[in-house]
Write an enzyme that holds these catalytic residues in place. Structure first.
Site, PDB file in Angstrom:
ATOM      1  CG  HIS A 212      -1.924  -1.027   1.311  1.00 23.84           C
ATOM      2  ND1 HIS A 212      -1.964  -1.971   2.316  1.00 23.84           N
ATOM      3  CD2 HIS A 212      -2.980  -1.304   0.502  1.00 23.84           C
ATOM      4  CE1 HIS A 212      -2.992  -2.769   2.130  1.00 23.84           C
ATOM      5  NE2 HIS A 212      -3.625  -2.408   1.040  1.00 23.84           N
TER       6      HIS A 212
ATOM      7  CD  GLN B 126     -14.207  -5.476  -1.762  1.00 23.78           C
ATOM      8  OE1 GLN B 126     -14.438  -4.283  -1.958  1.00 23.78           O
ATOM      9  NE2 GLN B 126     -13.003  -5.984  -1.990  1.00 23.78           N
TER      10      GLN B 126
ATOM     11  CD  GLN C   4      -9.590  -4.671  -6.654  1.00 18.50           C
ATOM     12  OE1 GLN C   4     -10.417  -5.156  -5.897  1.00 18.50           O
ATOM     13  NE2 GLN C   4      -8.516  -4.027  -6.220  1.00 18.50           N
TER      14      GLN C   4
HETATM   15  O1  PAF Z   1      -8.277  -3.888  -3.393  1.00 18.00           O
HETATM   16  C1  PAF Z   1      -8.932  -3.523  -2.396  1.00 18.00           C
HETATM   17  O2  PAF Z   1      -8.409  -3.282  -1.314  1.00 18.00           O
HETATM   18  C2  PAF Z   1     -10.432  -3.385  -2.535  1.00 18.00           C
HETATM   19  O3  PAF Z   1     -10.969  -4.339  -3.371  1.00 18.00           O
HETATM   20  C3  PAF Z   1     -10.879  -1.968  -2.976  1.00 18.00           C
HETATM   21  C4  PAF Z   1     -10.375  -1.622  -4.361  1.00 18.00           C
HETATM   22  C5  PAF Z   1     -10.363  -0.939  -1.978  1.00 18.00           C
HETATM   23  C6  PAF Z   1     -12.403  -1.893  -3.001  1.00 18.00           C
HETATM   24  O4  PAF Z   1     -12.955  -2.170  -1.753  1.00 18.00           O
END
Ligand code: PAF
Length: 283
Positions: free
Chosen positions: A37, A61, A153
């Site tokens: 991150h 999700q 994603q």
């Molecule tokens: O990758 C993630 O941490 C999550 O899927 C996101 C993009 C923040 C959406 O909740």
């Protein structure tokens, strides 16, 4: 660094920043920040005047029986790391703010959401695309940064952003790995020391597959079989999928070429890990 919990307050602040001529870069996360991150935040810092980090464990999700309740959370630690990374605003809403009573609107991307993680986790991408659309509307970013570990994603978000003409540039950042090769993930904390050791089979398999391709093998089925055998040799590992796909369409490929990406999803104990690598080394 400001911490904002209310969507309307965040949106008003974002609109004010834009009116003042400042660009916004945005890193959406579910918190429990790790070095991966931080690399996204570093890129975000470079790409915009105002850096916004969102921290929201998005319930829509997660499927039934998945780890929504147990997902690691540590807002205090995240705040300290964000401040060090030069974040200007943390947007950390609660589920009630994002999905108030009566909430009824979802965003669905067809096709590429139906394979790989979408097949294993029905409804997962609908939750991701819905929350990312909401976050984009609230945060108003010029640039949004995502990790390539969640390869599908990223492809889904690129598709959605193009299809809906969303005025945001999507940037993908390389997978950030521990020194021994394990891809960084907030879920790595679930692993026992022995499972952590076994989890190295993911990055080792990717490495082995790339070596096979470099030495002239291009039969996808054969490479997939090798990887499956290697993973299955670990006592606590169970393959969810091993696939070789085109990096843009995510369609399966039978012959490896410069567009091929090897995608893995593996349960190690109860923990589902994903990893991926393009198979042909860049020139
Ligand atoms: O990758 C993630 O941490 C999550 O899927 C996101 C993009 C923040 C959406 O909740």
């Amino acid at each position: 660094m400001d911490i904002i919990n209310q969507p309307l307050q965040m949106q008003q602040r974002a609109l004010a920043e834009k009116r003042a001529g400042r660009t916004i870069s945005f890193v959406p996360t579910m918190g429990y920040l790790h070095a991966g991150h931080l690399s996204l935040l570093e890129e975000g810092r470079r790409r915009g005047d105002v850096l916004v980090l969102s921290i929201f464990v998005n319930p829509t999700q997660f499927g039934q029986g998945e780890d929504f309740e147990d997902y690691p959370r540590d807002l205090e630690r995240d705040q300290a790391l964000a401040a060090q990374a030069g974040v200007d605003i943390i947007f950390a809403p609660g589920a009630r703010e994002m999905y108030p009573s009566g909430y009824a609107t979802y965003v669905d991307v067809e096709g590429i959401t139906e394979t790989l993680c979408g097949a294993s986790r029905p409804g997962h991408f609908r939750g991701v695309t819905t929350v990312v659309t909401k976050l984009f509307t609230i945060v108003q970013p010029d640039v949004a940064i995502f990790g390539e570990k969640d390869f599908q994603q990223l492809a889904v978000i690129r598709r959605m952003t193009a299809d809906l003409n969303l005025p945001v540039k999507i940037v993908g950042m390389p997978i950030y790995r521990e020194v021994d090769g394990l891809a960084m993930s907030s879920r790595n904390v679930y692993l026992t020391p022995d499972q952590r050791r076994q989890a190295l089979v993911l990055s080792q398999s990717l490495h082995e597959a790339r070596t096979m391709v470099a030495s002239g093998h291009n039969d996808a089925a054969m490479i997939i079989r090798q990887v499956q055998i290697r993973i299955s040799a670990q006592p606590d590992a169970r393959v969810d999928y091993v696939r070789i796909c085109h990096c843009l369409t995510l369609e399966d490929q039978s012959v490896v070429d410069e567009n091929s990406v090897l995608l893995l999803a593996v349960f190690v104990g109860q923990t589902r890990l994903i990893d991926n690598a393009v198979l042909v080394a860049a020139q």
